[in-house]
Scaffold this motif. Sequence first.
Motif, short mmCIF file in Angstrom:
data_model
loop_
_atom_site.label_atom_id
_atom_site.label_comp_id
_atom_site.label_asym_id
_atom_site.label_seq_id
_atom_site.Cartn_x
_atom_site.Cartn_y
_atom_site.Cartn_z
N LEU A 229 -49.50 91.49 11.41
CA LEU A 229 -49.05 90.69 10.28
C LEU A 229 -48.06 89.62 10.74
O LEU A 229 -48.14 88.45 10.34
CB LEU A 229 -48.40 91.59 9.22
CG LEU A 229 -47.63 90.89 8.09
CD1 LEU A 229 -48.55 89.95 7.30
CD2 LEU A 229 -46.98 91.93 7.18
N ALA A 230 -47.11 90.01 11.58
CA ALA A 230 -46.10 89.07 12.07
C ALA A 230 -46.75 87.92 12.85
O ALA A 230 -46.34 86.76 12.72
CB ALA A 230 -45.09 89.79 12.95
N GLU A 231 -47.76 88.24 13.64
CA GLU A 231 -48.44 87.21 14.44
C GLU A 231 -49.26 86.29 13.55
O GLU A 231 -49.33 85.07 13.78
CB GLU A 231 -49.31 87.88 15.50
CG GLU A 231 -48.48 88.57 16.59
CD GLU A 231 -49.29 89.51 17.47
OE1 GLU A 231 -48.84 89.80 18.59
OE2 GLU A 231 -50.36 89.99 17.03
N ASP A 263 -41.85 85.93 3.25
CA ASP A 263 -41.17 86.03 1.95
C ASP A 263 -42.11 85.67 0.81
O ASP A 263 -42.14 86.34 -0.24
CB ASP A 263 -39.96 85.10 1.92
CG ASP A 263 -38.83 85.56 2.84
OD1 ASP A 263 -38.87 86.73 3.27
OD2 ASP A 263 -37.94 84.74 3.13
N GLN A 264 -42.89 84.62 1.02
CA GLN A 264 -43.84 84.19 -0.01
C GLN A 264 -44.93 85.23 -0.21
O GLN A 264 -45.36 85.49 -1.35
CB GLN A 264 -44.47 82.85 0.37
CG GLN A 264 -43.50 81.66 0.33
CD GLN A 264 -42.96 81.44 -1.07
OE1 GLN A 264 -41.79 81.71 -1.35
NE2 GLN A 264 -43.81 80.97 -1.97
N HIS A 276 -43.19 93.84 4.97
CA HIS A 276 -42.43 92.60 5.11
C HIS A 276 -41.29 92.78 6.11
O HIS A 276 -41.12 91.99 7.05
CB HIS A 276 -41.89 92.19 3.74
CG HIS A 276 -40.88 91.08 3.80
ND1 HIS A 276 -39.53 91.31 3.99
CD2 HIS A 276 -41.02 89.73 3.68
CE1 HIS A 276 -38.88 90.16 4.01
NE2 HIS A 276 -39.76 89.18 3.81
N ASP A 277 -40.53 93.84 5.93
CA ASP A 277 -39.37 94.06 6.78
C ASP A 277 -39.77 94.36 8.22
O ASP A 277 -39.12 93.90 9.17
CB ASP A 277 -38.53 95.21 6.23
CG ASP A 277 -37.94 94.89 4.86
OD1 ASP A 277 -37.96 93.70 4.47
OD2 ASP A 277 -37.47 95.82 4.18
N GLU A 278 -40.84 95.12 8.38
CA GLU A 278 -41.31 95.44 9.73
C GLU A 278 -41.78 94.17 10.45
O GLU A 278 -41.53 93.99 11.66
CB GLU A 278 -42.45 96.46 9.67
CG GLU A 278 -42.00 97.86 9.28
CD GLU A 278 -43.17 98.80 9.07
OE1 GLU A 278 -44.32 98.31 9.00
OE2 GLU A 278 -42.94 100.02 8.96
N ALA A 279 -42.46 93.31 9.72
CA ALA A 279 -42.95 92.07 10.32
C ALA A 279 -41.80 91.15 10.69
O ALA A 279 -41.83 90.47 11.73
CB ALA A 279 -43.90 91.36 9.36
N ILE A 280 -40.77 91.11 9.87
CA ILE A 280 -39.60 90.28 10.16
C ILE A 280 -38.95 90.74 11.47
O ILE A 280 -38.51 89.92 12.29
CB ILE A 280 -38.56 90.35 9.01
CG1 ILE A 280 -39.12 89.68 7.73
CG2 ILE A 280 -37.23 89.73 9.43
CD1 ILE A 280 -39.14 88.19 7.76
#
Length: 737
Positions: A229-231, A263-264, A276-280
Motif C-alpha cells: 500500500l505504501a509503495e 490521508d485521502q 493507514h498508519d502502517e503504510a505511513i
Amino acid sequence: MKENRKKTTPAPEKKTSSPAVRGIKRVFSMIGKVLATCFFILVITGCVVGTVLTVHVMDYVDKDVVVDLRSLKLDSTTILYANNAEGQPYELKRLQSPDNSIWVGIDKIPQDMQYAAIAAEDARFLKHEGVDWKRTMGAFVNMFIKIYPTKQGGSTITQQLIKNVTGDNEVRVDRKVREIFNALNLEKEYSKQEIMEAYLNVIPLGNGVKGVQAAANLYFGKDVKDLSLAECASIVAITQYPELRNPFKNPEENKIRQEYVLDQMLELGFIDQKRHDEAIKEELTFRKEEYIEEQNEIQSYFVDYVIDEVLHDLMEQKGYEKSYATQMLYKGGYRIYTTVDESLQKSVEASYLDDATFPGVRNPEPPQSSFTLLDYNGAIKALVGGRGEKTGDRVLNRCTGITRSNGSTMKPISVYGLAIEKNLVTWSTMIDSTQHTYTEYDNWTPINYDSYYGDENGHVSTAEAIRRSTNTAAINVCNQLGPRTCFDFLKNKLNMYSLVDSREVGGKIYTDISLSCMSLGSLTDGVSPLELAGAFQIYGNGGLFTPTHSYTKVLDSDGNVVLENKENPTRVLSEETAVIVNKMMQGVVSGAHGTGYNAKLNGVTVAGKTGTTTDDKDQWFVGLTPEYVGVVWMGYDIQQKISYSVYPPPLVWKNVMGKIYENRSSGSFPESTKVVAKEFCTVSGDLATENCPSTETGYYKASNIPGTCIEHLLPQDNIDENGIDHDTGKPWWKTDD
C-alpha cells in the motif's frame, strides 16, 4: 369708416437656454447614442459569438470518441528475455525508447493502486460520467476570484487520460471544451475499469517512465502486483509534479505527497486507520543506484544483433517499412525470447576486455577480433564483435557486420564433406598433392604454405590434407567435384548468402565459382564470422543444418506470436560423413603437424580448422567442442598484414573457451554405427595388412571401405600379381561373408 381688426393674444415669449446648458445636453445626447450603439453591437456580437460557440461546441457532441483505448498498448516498452540454467525465461534487457512503458492489465494492478489514484486525483471518479462539474465550475471561478488558496484543477481521471494520450495541453477554452466532450463520449464508450487501466498505464511517473508497471520496476524492482500500500501511494504521489516528487531526486517531497494520498484514502473509506498508519510508518527503499547503473549500461553485441535480426524479419516477413518496424520494435510492447546464454556472453566479453587473451603481434597496433559462439541447433549463444571496451549501442559488430575471405576454413565445408559424401575420397585416399599450373585460371600455380607437397609419390591422405591444410590437395578434389557443386552446396544448403554468383563491375565479371574461391576461400566479398559458424554446425551434430538465429519467438503485448524461429533441422550431409569429417578436424588440433594444435583444451575434445588469407590480412580459427562451435576472426578494419611469431587465432580460441569450460563439463561428439574404424597403410591408403610398413587408424563409411593393400602383399604360388586367388577366382582378401 374705421377698419375693424380682430384682436389676437400674443404668443408667450420663449426662454432661451444658456450656452453651457446647451453644451451639456449635446454631450449627454452623444453619450446616449454611443451607449445605444455599443449595446446593439454587443447584442449582435454576442449573438454571433453565441452562435459560433454553439456550433463549435455542438461539433463535439455525439462525435466518435477521439481516443481509442484499445490501441494504447502500442506505446509500451519491449523486453528481451534469456533462459536461466533451468530453462526458465528471465528479463535480460529493456529496449530504451523515449518512454519506458510496460502495459499491464487491470487485473494485475492492486486495488490499493486504483484507490490511491482516485483519492489523489478524482474522488468522485466512480460517480461522475467523465466530468466533475462541481470541480470544473470551482476551478473556473477560482481563475477570477481566489476562493481557493492554490490553483485548482478541474480535470477528472478521464480528462487526464485524454490529455496524456493526445498530448493536447494548451491552456485555451476551446481545448477545455474539446476535452470535456471527449471525456463525456469516452465514458459512453468504455467502462470505468477500462478507463482506469488505460490511465494507470499511460501516466508519466518521472525518469522517462510511463505507467505503474514500469514505475514499480524502476523504483522498487517489483512487478506492480507485488507492491505494498505504501509503495502504491508513493508512485501515485509522483503524478502531479513528476520532477518535484521524483523519489530518486526528492524523496522528502514524495513522502509528503504520499502521506496526503494515504490521508485521502482514509477519508474516502478506501482503507482503515490501521492500514493507514502502517503504510505511513513503512520505510521505502528505492533502487536509485541500480537505476544509475542501468542508465550508464551499454547493451551487448548480442542485443545489438537481436535488434537487427528482428527488424530485418519484421520487414521481410511482415512487409513493414523500416520506420514502422522500428516503431513496433521499440514501442510495441514486444516480448522477445532470445537464444543467448548470458553467462557465456559475459565470459567472452571479459576475455575480449583482457589483452592477455591475445598473443602479441609485431604490428604497431594490435589487430581487431571477434568471437562467435553457437550451439548445434543454430542458436547464437554469445557474440562479441570487437576487442576492448564497447563504446556505444549498435556500433560495428565484427561477428555479423563484416565479410572477409575465410581462407582454408573453406576446405572442410566446401570440398571434403562433399567428396566423402559422394564417395570420391575416404579418410585414407591418397590425393595428388603435387603442384599444378591451371591454364584455365590464368596460369595459376598454387603453393602450400609449409612447402610440403606430399610423400615421395606426391600424395597425401585426405585426413592429412585437412590436418596440414594442404592447398594443392584441396584444389585437386575441388576440381573433381566442380566449383559449381561446391558453391551451390554452400549457398543453398548452408545459407552462405554472401557468396557471389556473378557480378559485373566496370566490364569485369566477379564470381566465387572458381577453384581458388571454393577450395582456398579467396572470395569476392567474403563471409561473416556468423555465416561461417553456422556452416560448421553440421560437423558437431551429425550433418544437420538449422539457420542461425538470435531469438526463438517474438510476442506482442497480448501474447500473440509476431515472429517465430521454429525451422526444423535439415539434413545436408549423412550422419556418417559428418562424423568422419569431425574426426579429421580433431586431428587439426591433436594430430601431428596439425595447424590448430594451440587450441587444445584439457579434458575437452576439440575439432577445428585454421584459415589465413593472402598476406595474412585475415586470420581465422573455427573450433568445435561437443557443445559449441566457436569462430575467431582476427584482422584490421582497414586491411593490412598481421605479423606474428605464433599464429594467434587458435590461442585466442583456447583462452576464451578455456575460461568457459572452467565452469562447465563437456560431453562427447556424436558417433555413428555406420562408421567403422580400420587400420590403413599410410603408403597406399588401403586397408593395412601385417606386411604394411606403417599404419594408422582411419574412419570409414561402412558402405565405402577401401580395399586391402596389395602393394605390400607377399608373393604366394596361388595368388597372381593382381591379388587374385587362383583357387577361388576372387581377390585373396575377399571372403564368402
